[in-house]
Design an enzyme around this catalytic site. Structure first.
Site, PDB file in Angstrom:
ATOM      1  N   CYS A  24      55.697  12.077  64.861  1.00  0.00           N
ATOM      2  CA  CYS A  24      55.874  13.423  64.295  1.00  0.00           C
ATOM      3  C   CYS A  24      54.783  14.359  64.793  1.00  0.00           C
ATOM      4  O   CYS A  24      53.608  13.988  64.866  1.00  0.00           O
ATOM      5  CB  CYS A  24      55.852  13.339  62.776  1.00  0.00           C
ATOM      6  SG  CYS A  24      56.130  14.938  61.974  1.00  0.00           S
ATOM      7  N   CYS A  79      64.747  17.938  45.608  1.00  0.00           N
ATOM      8  CA  CYS A  79      63.753  16.937  45.214  1.00  0.00           C
ATOM      9  C   CYS A  79      62.430  17.402  45.810  1.00  0.00           C
ATOM     10  O   CYS A  79      62.271  17.384  47.038  1.00  0.00           O
ATOM     11  CB  CYS A  79      64.154  15.561  45.742  1.00  0.00           C
ATOM     12  SG  CYS A  79      62.908  14.284  45.510  1.00  0.00           S
ATOM     13  N   CYS A 106      70.296  10.956  49.541  1.00  0.00           N
ATOM     14  CA  CYS A 106      69.201  11.909  49.714  1.00  0.00           C
ATOM     15  C   CYS A 106      68.645  11.753  51.121  1.00  0.00           C
ATOM     16  O   CYS A 106      68.634  10.645  51.666  1.00  0.00           O
ATOM     17  CB  CYS A 106      68.115  11.640  48.671  1.00  0.00           C
ATOM     18  SG  CYS A 106      66.651  12.715  48.801  1.00  0.00           S
ATOM     19  N   CYS A 120      49.416  11.143  56.440  1.00  0.00           N
ATOM     20  CA  CYS A 120      50.593  10.458  56.968  1.00  0.00           C
ATOM     21  C   CYS A 120      50.289   9.673  58.246  1.00  0.00           C
ATOM     22  O   CYS A 120      49.772  10.238  59.228  1.00  0.00           O
ATOM     23  CB  CYS A 120      51.706  11.468  57.237  1.00  0.00           C
ATOM     24  SG  CYS A 120      53.251  10.677  57.727  1.00  0.00           S
ATOM     25  N   CYS A 174      49.928  16.325  59.003  1.00  0.00           N
ATOM     26  CA  CYS A 174      49.705  15.970  57.603  1.00  0.00           C
ATOM     27  C   CYS A 174      48.619  14.890  57.532  1.00  0.00           C
ATOM     28  O   CYS A 174      48.782  13.798  58.098  1.00  0.00           O
ATOM     29  CB  CYS A 174      50.987  15.458  56.958  1.00  0.00           C
ATOM     30  SG  CYS A 174      52.397  16.574  57.168  1.00  0.00           S
ATOM     31  N   CYS A 196      67.959   6.949  49.841  1.00  0.00           N
ATOM     32  CA  CYS A 196      67.243   8.046  50.487  1.00  0.00           C
ATOM     33  C   CYS A 196      66.875   7.655  51.920  1.00  0.00           C
ATOM     34  O   CYS A 196      66.424   6.528  52.154  1.00  0.00           O
ATOM     35  CB  CYS A 196      65.976   8.378  49.715  1.00  0.00           C
ATOM     36  SG  CYS A 196      66.239   8.654  47.958  1.00  0.00           S
ATOM     37  N   ARG A 207      59.902  11.401  39.107  1.00  0.00           N
ATOM     38  CA  ARG A 207      59.977  10.156  39.867  1.00  0.00           C
ATOM     39  C   ARG A 207      58.589   9.578  40.121  1.00  0.00           C
ATOM     40  O   ARG A 207      57.748  10.208  40.773  1.00  0.00           O
ATOM     41  CB  ARG A 207      60.686  10.417  41.212  1.00  0.00           C
ATOM     42  CG  ARG A 207      61.134   9.153  41.917  1.00  0.00           C
ATOM     43  CD  ARG A 207      61.864   9.484  43.234  1.00  0.00           C
ATOM     44  NE  ARG A 207      62.799  10.591  43.120  1.00  0.00           N
ATOM     45  CZ  ARG A 207      63.994  10.502  42.559  1.00  0.00           C
ATOM     46  NH1 ARG A 207      64.393   9.360  42.047  1.00  0.00           N
ATOM     47  NH2 ARG A 207      64.797  11.561  42.502  1.00  0.00           N
TER      48      ARG A 207
END
Length: 382
Positions: free
Chosen positions: A83, A220, A160, A90, A87, A127, A292
């Site tokens: 990616c 979400c 999801c 991550c 972040c 998901c 959640r």
């Protein structure tokens, strides 16, 4: 005959007791959901003594949800690593040197097999996450994901995805394919956000959330605790989502799992009382939202998890793996839930999801399925 006069105080007491016994108990009214919280109001709730806060949250939870029901969700990484975002938490960022390696988008059948396994083990929401900034230049990959969504939806599961930023057109295509919800976390407060991510702005995240909501997909969106944020930042995150035109259908509360090679690899684990306080505050401010208990749950003891459920958490990720971190397995979760008198939700049971999915659920399976074909034949030629 000697007569003893009744005491005036006794007569008054009898009349008082009779009056109260005859009075019909008032029916408790459920306060309307607010979208105009001030940040200092949320802060005062967050700062409430912890047991009082949990008690209040548990009361709100019982007004809006069945406290015995927990949504079981399974998450699958369908395209890992590589990616372009930075972040800092991550391991999938190409800017960090971690054990996570870049992979291609999975084919459809392995994903469907994982969804079938999840359903067999009691999960009702599946998901799928892909480590992308956005879908630009990924037309073929997006078409494959749309096929995954359509096929999993035929299993009568909620579906999801989390695929990075979306355009309104892409959100509409996902809705038409049968997508139930789209995950796009804000991560933290607007003020602290630039210390965590610099390659995507806070407003770009809000734009994607707006596109998802406008397409009729459930949102979400939650955050991560343990990034180095303050209590004020946790309050800021809850305040931000509370002022959306429509509260998120679900609000994931993640506890950072520090991963070697990321800038936050040495962060201290978030304490249970901070996690509990955040969940309880979110439950009060977002009364109809699913809260959640997400990443980091496997580090909590069973009693700590039970306190989170008491405070209003009513969904978990369960199965073999999160995106890049461990997950509590199905058997352990089902055994734990049984001990505490909890059971899994059914698909589309949550009120906000049911409202958005009403037409699709009532219309039954797609005509391309054998069940629909049989129904169609019966209706047309009987």
């Amino acid at each position: 005959m000697l007569r003893i006069a009744a005491s005036p105080r006794l007569s008054i007491l009898k009349r008082s007791l009779a009056t109260h016994a005859a009075t019909t108990p008032a029916v408790a009214t459920v306060p309307p959901t607010r979208h105009d919280w001030a940040k200092d109001e949320v802060q005062r709730i967050y700062d409430t003594p912890l047991l009082d806060l949990v008690f209040r949250a548990a009361s709100v939870h019982r007004q809006h949800h069945d406290p015995t029901k927990i949504q079981l969700c399974t998450l699958m990484n369908i395209k890992s690593g590589g990616c372009s975002e930075d972040c800092s938490y991550c391991s999938q960022s190409s800017r960090h040197t971690t054990a996570t390696k870049a992979s291609r988008l999975l084919d459809v059948e392995p994903v469907l097999e994982a969804a079938r396994k999840a359903k067999d083990n009691g999960s009702t929401r599946f998901c799928m996450g892909a480590a992308w900034r956005d879908l630009a230049g990924r037309k073929r990959g997006f078409e494959r994901i749309l096929e995954m969504v359509r096929e999993i939806r035929k299993m009568d599961m909620e579906v999801c995805t989390t695929l990075g930023m979306l355009s309104p057109s892409q959100a509409k295509q996902l809705k038409e394919a049968g997508l139930t919800a789209y995950n796009h976390n804000l991560d933290t407060s607007r003020e602290f956000y630039p210390k965590v991510i610099t390659t995507r702005s806070y407003d770009e995240r809000l734009d994607t959330i707006s596109a998802v909501r406008d397409a009729g997909i459930s949102v979400c969106s939650g955050g991560i605790l343990g990034l180095g944020e303050s209590d004020a930042d946790r309050v800021g995150l809850i305040w931000e989502v509370s002022n959306m035109p429509e509260h998120p259908e679900s609000f994931p509360v993640n506890a950072l799992v520090p991963i070697e090679g990321t800038p936050l690899e040495n962060n201290e684990p978030v304490s249970h009382h901070v996690l509990l306080r955040t969940i309880a505050t979110a439950r009060i401010i977002l009364p109809t939202t699913i809260i959640r208990l997400a990443a980091g749950r496997q580090t909590l003891s069973e009693n700590e998890q039970a306190m989170c459920f008491m405070a209003g958490a009513n969904a978990v990720f369960t199965g073999e793996q999160m995106l890049t971190t461990p997950c509590s397995p199905w058997d352990e979760d089902k055994t734990m839930m049984s001990r505490w008198g909890l059971e899994g939700m059914q698909s589309f049971e949550q009120k906000n999801v049911a409202r958005k999915e009403k037409h699709r659920v009532e219309s039954g399976p797609s005509p391309s399925t054998p069940e629909a074909a049989a129904s169609e034949h019966s209706a047309g030629f009987a």
